[in-house]
Design a protein around this motif. Sequence first.
Motif, mmCIF file in Angstrom:
data_model
loop_
_atom_site.group_PDB
_atom_site.id
_atom_site.type_symbol
_atom_site.label_atom_id
_atom_site.label_comp_id
_atom_site.label_asym_id
_atom_site.label_seq_id
_atom_site.Cartn_x
_atom_site.Cartn_y
_atom_site.Cartn_z
ATOM 1 N N SER A 365 0.868 -1.175 0.000
ATOM 2 C CA SER A 365 0.000 0.000 0.000
ATOM 3 C C SER A 365 0.901 1.220 0.000
ATOM 4 O O SER A 365 2.132 1.097 -0.061
ATOM 5 C CB SER A 365 -0.911 -0.013 1.240
ATOM 6 N N SER A 366 0.317 2.403 0.095
ATOM 7 C CA SER A 366 1.150 3.612 0.097
ATOM 8 C C SER A 366 1.910 3.769 1.403
ATOM 9 O O SER A 366 2.794 4.616 1.516
ATOM 10 C CB SER A 366 0.297 4.851 -0.171
ATOM 11 N N THR A 367 1.579 2.960 2.408
ATOM 12 C CA THR A 367 2.313 3.000 3.676
ATOM 13 C C THR A 367 2.863 1.632 4.064
ATOM 14 O O THR A 367 3.300 1.436 5.191
ATOM 15 C CB THR A 367 1.416 3.527 4.820
ATOM 16 N N SER A 368 2.827 0.670 3.153
ATOM 17 C CA SER A 368 3.490 -0.629 3.375
ATOM 18 C C SER A 368 4.136 -1.018 2.054
ATOM 19 O O SER A 368 3.472 -1.470 1.134
ATOM 20 C CB SER A 368 2.493 -1.691 3.839
ATOM 21 N N HIS A 369 5.425 -0.809 1.952
ATOM 22 C CA HIS A 369 6.127 -0.825 0.675
ATOM 23 C C HIS A 369 6.845 -2.151 0.410
ATOM 24 O O HIS A 369 6.967 -3.017 1.284
ATOM 25 C CB HIS A 369 7.133 0.326 0.633
ATOM 26 N N LEU A 370 7.314 -2.277 -0.814
ATOM 27 C CA LEU A 370 8.138 -3.418 -1.211
ATOM 28 C C LEU A 370 9.567 -2.947 -1.404
ATOM 29 O O LEU A 370 9.808 -1.889 -1.981
ATOM 30 C CB LEU A 370 7.625 -4.028 -2.515
ATOM 31 N N GLY A 371 10.511 -3.716 -0.933
ATOM 32 C CA GLY A 371 11.917 -3.351 -1.096
ATOM 33 C C GLY A 371 12.807 -4.381 -0.439
ATOM 34 O O GLY A 371 12.366 -5.472 -0.065
ATOM 35 N N GLN A 372 14.055 -4.017 -0.274
ATOM 36 C CA GLN A 372 15.029 -4.951 0.277
ATOM 37 C C GLN A 372 14.661 -5.377 1.696
ATOM 38 O O GLN A 372 14.856 -6.529 2.081
ATOM 39 C CB GLN A 372 16.416 -4.305 0.271
ATOM 40 N N ASP A 373 14.106 -4.445 2.460
ATOM 41 C CA ASP A 373 13.790 -4.737 3.862
ATOM 42 C C ASP A 373 12.299 -4.720 4.155
ATOM 43 O O ASP A 373 11.895 -4.807 5.313
ATOM 44 C CB ASP A 373 14.493 -3.713 4.769
ATOM 45 N N GLN A 374 11.464 -4.605 3.135
ATOM 46 C CA GLN A 374 10.024 -4.559 3.341
ATOM 47 C C GLN A 374 9.331 -5.483 2.354
ATOM 48 O O GLN A 374 9.766 -5.630 1.212
ATOM 49 C CB GLN A 374 9.485 -3.130 3.167
ATOM 50 N N PHE A 375 8.243 -6.079 2.786
ATOM 51 C CA PHE A 375 7.508 -7.016 1.932
ATOM 52 C C PHE A 375 6.027 -6.670 1.847
ATOM 53 O O PHE A 375 5.218 -7.473 1.414
ATOM 54 C CB PHE A 375 7.659 -8.444 2.469
ATOM 55 N N GLY A 376 5.656 -5.459 2.262
ATOM 56 C CA GLY A 376 4.247 -5.099 2.376
ATOM 57 C C GLY A 376 3.872 -4.974 3.837
ATOM 58 O O GLY A 376 4.732 -4.792 4.702
ATOM 59 N N LYS A 377 2.581 -5.079 4.114
ATOM 60 C CA LYS A 377 2.127 -4.932 5.499
ATOM 61 C C LYS A 377 2.757 -6.007 6.383
ATOM 62 O O LYS A 377 2.815 -7.170 6.003
ATOM 63 C CB LYS A 377 0.612 -5.017 5.570
ATOM 64 N N SER A 378 3.177 -5.608 7.573
ATOM 65 C CA SER A 378 4.004 -6.489 8.401
ATOM 66 C C SER A 378 3.218 -7.229 9.479
ATOM 67 O O SER A 378 3.820 -7.973 10.255
ATOM 68 C CB SER A 378 5.126 -5.681 9.060
ATOM 69 N N PHE A 379 1.896 -7.035 9.561
ATOM 70 C CA PHE A 379 1.141 -7.740 10.599
ATOM 71 C C PHE A 379 -0.214 -8.189 10.055
ATOM 72 O O PHE A 379 -0.674 -7.721 9.022
ATOM 73 C CB PHE A 379 0.980 -6.889 11.866
ATOM 74 N N PHE A 380 -0.852 -9.115 10.782
ATOM 75 C CA PHE A 380 -2.075 -9.754 10.319
ATOM 76 C C PHE A 380 -3.256 -8.782 10.326
ATOM 77 O O PHE A 380 -3.274 -7.781 11.048
ATOM 78 C CB PHE A 380 -2.411 -10.966 11.190
#
Length: 525
Positions: A365-380
């Motif tokens: 989303s616009s506040t849960s990104h994709l990148g080297q250290d991020q995969f999207g939203k981090s919690f259920f």
Amino acid sequence: MNEPDLMNNKYQLHLAMEEAREVIPAIFKEYETISNRAYQYVESYKNEDCDVLMFVLGSGFSSAKRAVDELRKDDKKVGVVTINVLRPFPSKELIKHFKVPKTVIVCDRQDSYGANGGNMSLEIKAAMQEAGITTRVITRIYGLGGRDFYKDDAKALLLMGFQKDVKLFDYLHIYPGKIEQPITQFFKPIKETPDDFKCVYNEEKQIMEVKPFTLNQIAKMPQRLSGGHGACPGCGIPVNVNLLLSAISGNVVLLFQTGCGMVVTTSYPKTSFKVPYVHNLFQNGAATLSGIVEAFNQKVKRHEYPEGEITFIMVSGDGGMDIGMGSALGAALRNHHMIIFEYDNGGYMNTGYQLSYSTPLGAKSSTSHLGQDQFGKSFFNKDMPAIMAATNIPYIATVAESNPIDFVRKAIKAKAYAKEFGLAYLRTLSACPLNWGDQPNLEKSVIEAGVNSCYFPLFEIEQGKYNLTYDPQKAKKKIPLIDWFAMMQRTKHLSDPKYTKIVQAAQDEVDRRFEILKKRADDQI
């Protein structure tokens, strides 16, 4: 925090503001060295000998300077002033500019209702009074609704400053409507609806029993939400709201919390609704509607309203049920006779798809990104039905457009429970093709996959008893969660093998919740 500590904190904040007053000029000087642009507390333009001085913030200052240049050519002594720091408020630096003019016009882009001015007006008037300056102050609230402020607007206001008989407070560019004639009614209000749906409470089983009905009966119900709204193609909100209302016979009052559902249906002066409608901000829609419910009941008791039945429904997105969760839980604990209907599209879609607590794990989303250290939203994702179940309201259910008969049957029950026992809560999985990144014409199949993956199970909690109304396993339609994720761009990246652990964690959580749900339904707990 006790009162002495609170007062000490306030005093420390006051000291910090006083220190900032000394530090900020040095910051301005450093910035001038870096950018070659000079800034001061107060910035003015041609106000040394002016009779009328305008105060305006931001980009309006540039428009006002152009207006000043044109009026100066006509020998009008006008000027303009602005500030570059709000706190600490530069009152000492600002009031120096108010001693010469006969009139000061304060342009305020915000209003403090009942105060005859917004925050800037109140600050400036207070500073002038403290300095003993009696210059006339005219306030104009401008730019409401995002309306631009042009050079000609500034010219008109500056010229107004030369007039003797003028309102000291007013609004700029506000359309008051034509008082002598009502707003055009494009549709006749719906006063009567078929009452074909029968729902009877079984005292022995302590549940509502809906008599059999057909899709033809659903189709006979007139639409309370009309076509012609501004929703995106494929948006699930109008579909779900109309499905809900197709089961609600009689009089209906709707309250929409802020969100896409409100924005696309109520562009002033038009409306997509043929029934009474209330708009409320995110944080307290349930409190507002519960107040309306109780006010209506009291007026009926006092014979101020005729006796009759009204179904009160609050409609909210999952973002609204994040921000307004406290209010919704309060209404549930008080058990008001109303329905809360949540359309869950998994994000704050109206403001550009920021994540909500209902966004799936791993979704971008616009506040849960994709990148080297991020995969999207981090919690259920949040389990809002379980949260509402903890309040022990009489009826809770999940619905989906892919299962319309189940949807309508639960909506009929919700109305019956709201009438007889108190608050009913319905939650639907609602498509958002713009931010989900899928095809508008395929949304029903995407919703169906969300149900068949058990991410969004269809069940009801009736007087505390669980009932699984659709089991994908028994229907032999259950699919892996990743199959649903792969249908949407927001989660399609999770198909990459490097996200296997994330997908497995999401699958395990979905399976865990579904097994708990099945056990509760099987054990009738």
